[in-house]
Design a protein around this motif. Structure first.
Motif, short mmCIF file in Angstrom:
data_model
loop_
_atom_site.label_atom_id
_atom_site.label_comp_id
_atom_site.label_asym_id
_atom_site.label_seq_id
_atom_site.Cartn_x
_atom_site.Cartn_y
_atom_site.Cartn_z
N LYS A 1 0.26 17.59 -17.66
CA LYS A 1 -1.14 18.00 -17.44
C LYS A 1 -2.15 16.99 -17.95
N TYR A 2 -1.70 16.05 -18.80
CA TYR A 2 -2.62 15.03 -19.32
C TYR A 2 -2.62 13.76 -18.47
N LEU A 3 -1.80 13.73 -17.45
CA LEU A 3 -1.81 12.58 -16.54
C LEU A 3 -3.05 12.65 -15.67
N ASN A 4 -3.68 11.51 -15.50
CA ASN A 4 -4.90 11.45 -14.68
C ASN A 4 -4.72 10.32 -13.66
N VAL A 5 -4.27 10.68 -12.47
CA VAL A 5 -4.00 9.67 -11.46
C VAL A 5 -4.46 10.19 -10.10
N THR A 6 -4.96 9.29 -9.28
CA THR A 6 -5.36 9.67 -7.93
C THR A 6 -4.13 9.72 -7.04
N HIS A 7 -3.89 10.89 -6.46
CA HIS A 7 -2.71 11.05 -5.62
C HIS A 7 -3.01 10.55 -4.21
N ASP A 8 -2.30 9.51 -3.80
CA ASP A 8 -2.52 8.93 -2.47
C ASP A 8 -1.39 9.26 -1.50
N GLY A 9 -0.53 10.18 -1.91
CA GLY A 9 0.59 10.57 -1.05
C GLY A 9 1.87 9.81 -1.33
N TYR A 10 1.78 8.79 -2.21
CA TYR A 10 2.95 7.97 -2.52
C TYR A 10 3.18 7.86 -4.02
N ILE A 11 2.76 8.90 -4.74
CA ILE A 11 2.92 8.97 -6.19
C ILE A 11 3.83 10.14 -6.54
N LEU A 12 4.76 9.91 -7.48
CA LEU A 12 5.59 10.98 -8.03
C LEU A 12 5.52 10.88 -9.56
N ALA A 13 5.87 11.95 -10.23
CA ALA A 13 5.92 11.94 -11.69
C ALA A 13 7.36 12.10 -12.14
N GLU A 14 7.65 11.50 -13.27
CA GLU A 14 9.02 11.50 -13.80
C GLU A 14 9.00 12.02 -15.23
N TRP A 15 9.89 12.96 -15.55
CA TRP A 15 9.93 13.50 -16.90
C TRP A 15 11.37 13.63 -17.40
N PRO B 1 0.78 -1.25 0.00
CA PRO B 1 0.00 0.00 0.00
C PRO B 1 0.81 1.29 0.00
N TYR B 2 2.03 1.24 0.55
CA TYR B 2 2.79 2.48 0.71
C TYR B 2 4.06 2.55 -0.14
N ARG B 3 4.15 1.68 -1.12
CA ARG B 3 5.34 1.71 -2.00
C ARG B 3 5.27 2.94 -2.90
N LEU B 4 6.38 3.64 -3.05
CA LEU B 4 6.44 4.82 -3.90
C LEU B 4 6.45 4.42 -5.37
N VAL B 5 5.62 5.10 -6.16
CA VAL B 5 5.46 4.77 -7.57
C VAL B 5 5.60 6.04 -8.41
N PHE B 6 6.36 5.93 -9.50
CA PHE B 6 6.51 7.03 -10.45
C PHE B 6 5.69 6.75 -11.72
N ILE B 7 5.09 7.79 -12.26
CA ILE B 7 4.44 7.70 -13.57
C ILE B 7 5.07 8.75 -14.47
N THR B 8 5.05 8.50 -15.78
CA THR B 8 5.66 9.43 -16.71
C THR B 8 4.65 9.84 -17.77
N PRO B 9 4.66 11.09 -18.22
CA PRO B 9 3.68 11.56 -19.20
C PRO B 9 3.99 11.09 -20.62
N ALA B 10 3.08 11.39 -21.53
CA ALA B 10 3.23 11.02 -22.95
C ALA B 10 4.27 11.91 -23.63
N ARG B 11 4.40 11.69 -24.94
CA ARG B 11 5.31 12.48 -25.77
C ARG B 11 6.76 12.42 -25.30
N VAL B 12 7.25 11.20 -25.18
CA VAL B 12 8.63 10.94 -24.76
C VAL B 12 8.89 11.56 -23.39
N SER B 13 7.95 11.34 -22.48
CA SER B 13 8.07 11.79 -21.09
C SER B 13 8.25 13.30 -21.00
N SER B 14 7.48 14.01 -21.80
CA SER B 14 7.59 15.47 -21.86
C SER B 14 6.97 16.14 -20.64
N PRO B 15 7.65 17.09 -20.04
CA PRO B 15 7.07 17.82 -18.90
C PRO B 15 5.84 18.62 -19.30
#
Length: 349
Positions: A224-238, A206-220
């Protein structure tokens, strides 16, 4: 004579007591100098869950590593390991605080690869580095609309989550190495598989840290097109300049715009970001002898690292094979000035 003898005995006794006192003081002083902080979160930060905001502060400067993605590098890693050499220690000593372990193996069907990944994670933690597992996911990147590819991606991470359940919370999962290839045009597919994968991981860990990356070759600019529920253990990578500044030319406006876009998105969502790959030098893919002068590489390295440092965004550079010779366990001398520029960005501004 009798008084002289008594005086002599007293002097000897005093000298003995003084020597004991001196040793006690010395031991106390020595102990004080090496005792770590008593805050448990500082002594063993991986024993308890770490929030995304806390993790961002721990990440610091890291490097992408190919210990589980390039056959030659993988072979030498385990050759040296069989000789008692812990490769991650070299990266810790030079100044890195994390390694992004790129994995190409199908750990669903290759249990040997899964066990080897476990050994690498353990080596990394023993060296005092933060391990981040990321999946190359060729099936999803090349055929994003395939239900089979999507299911395999989810199963891959479910397999990893089950295997590493109970491992230090310093270990995190960067779900996709990069949204390059056909997947770059499918932000909705990314959102779908991210949601399903995170749901499976949360059932196990339940508390493992997870990264997600956006589209377009991980473009910053696609955060804004990422749609994820933030549970306190989510980060984004670009990513930015993952292959270095082409023809030795970088765009400062682009760098500043990318940073501002990520900061604005973080402020809106509460999700911190991390640059998972940028390369502080460039060479021609057609002719590797065509490279930037070292002075240009150092300049770009300082500019990029300082910009991210000043914005409070942790980063990893791309990649170990360009800086470290795993065959003879030495750092490439011609790249040391670039490495120093990247690692000492906080003092270069």
């Amino acid at each position: 004579m009798k008084r002289l003898g008594v005086a002599l005995i007293l002097l000897i006794l005093l000298a003995f007591l003084w020597s004991i006192h001196a040793r006690v003081v010395e031991n106390r002083t020595h102990t004080h100098a090496i005792t770590p902080a008593t805050n448990p979160s500082l002594q063993s930060p991986g024993n308890e869950p770490i929030t995304a905001q806390q993790y961002k502060k721990l990440l610091g400067f890291g490097i992408d590593v190919d210990w589980m993605s390039f056959p030659r590098v993988h072979r030498y890693y385990f050759y040296w390991r069989s000789k008692g050499v812990n490769i991650p220690e070299y990266f810790k000593k030079v100044g890195f605080s994390n390694v992004r372990i790129r994995v190409g193996a199908d750990v669903v069907n290759n249990k040997t690869a899964l066990a080897q990944l476990g050994e690498i994670v353990n080596d990394t933690l023993r060296a005092g580095l933060i391990p981040i597992i990321t999946y190359t996911a060729p099936e999803l990147r090349n055929d994003p609309t395939s239900e089979k590819a999507q299911e395999h991606f989810i199963l891959w991470w479910k397999t990893v989550a089950e295997y590493f359940k109970g491992t230090s919370y310093l270990l995190s999962y960067d779900l996709l190495i990069e949204s390059s290839g056909p997947i770059k045009d499918y932000p909705n597919v990314l959102n779908k598989v991210y949601a399903q994968t995170i749901a499976e991981i949360r059932k196990i860990d339940p508390y493992r840290l997870v990264f997600i990356t956006p589209a377009r070759v991980s473009s910053p600019f696609y955060l804004k097109y990422l749609n994820v529920t933030h549970d306190g253990y989510i980060l984004a990578e670009w990513h930015i300049y993952a292959g270095g500044p082409k023809h030795c030319t970088y765009n400062m406006t682009l760098i500043e715009s990318a940073i501002n876009a990520s900061l604005a998105w973080s402020k809106k969502t509460g999700i911190p970001t991390w640059v998972g790959a940028w390369r502080p030098f460039w060479f021609s893919k057609k002719d590797k002898s065509v490279q930037c002068p070292i002075r240009a590489d150092v300049d770009f390295g300082k500019v990029m690292a300082s910009a991210l440092w000043n914005a409070g965004i942790p980063y990893d550079i791309n990649a170990d094979v360009w800086f470290f010779n795993i065959e003879n366990l030495t750092w490439y001398q011609d790249k040391l000035p670039v490495l120093r520029a990247v690692l000492h960005s906080s003092s270069s501004t």
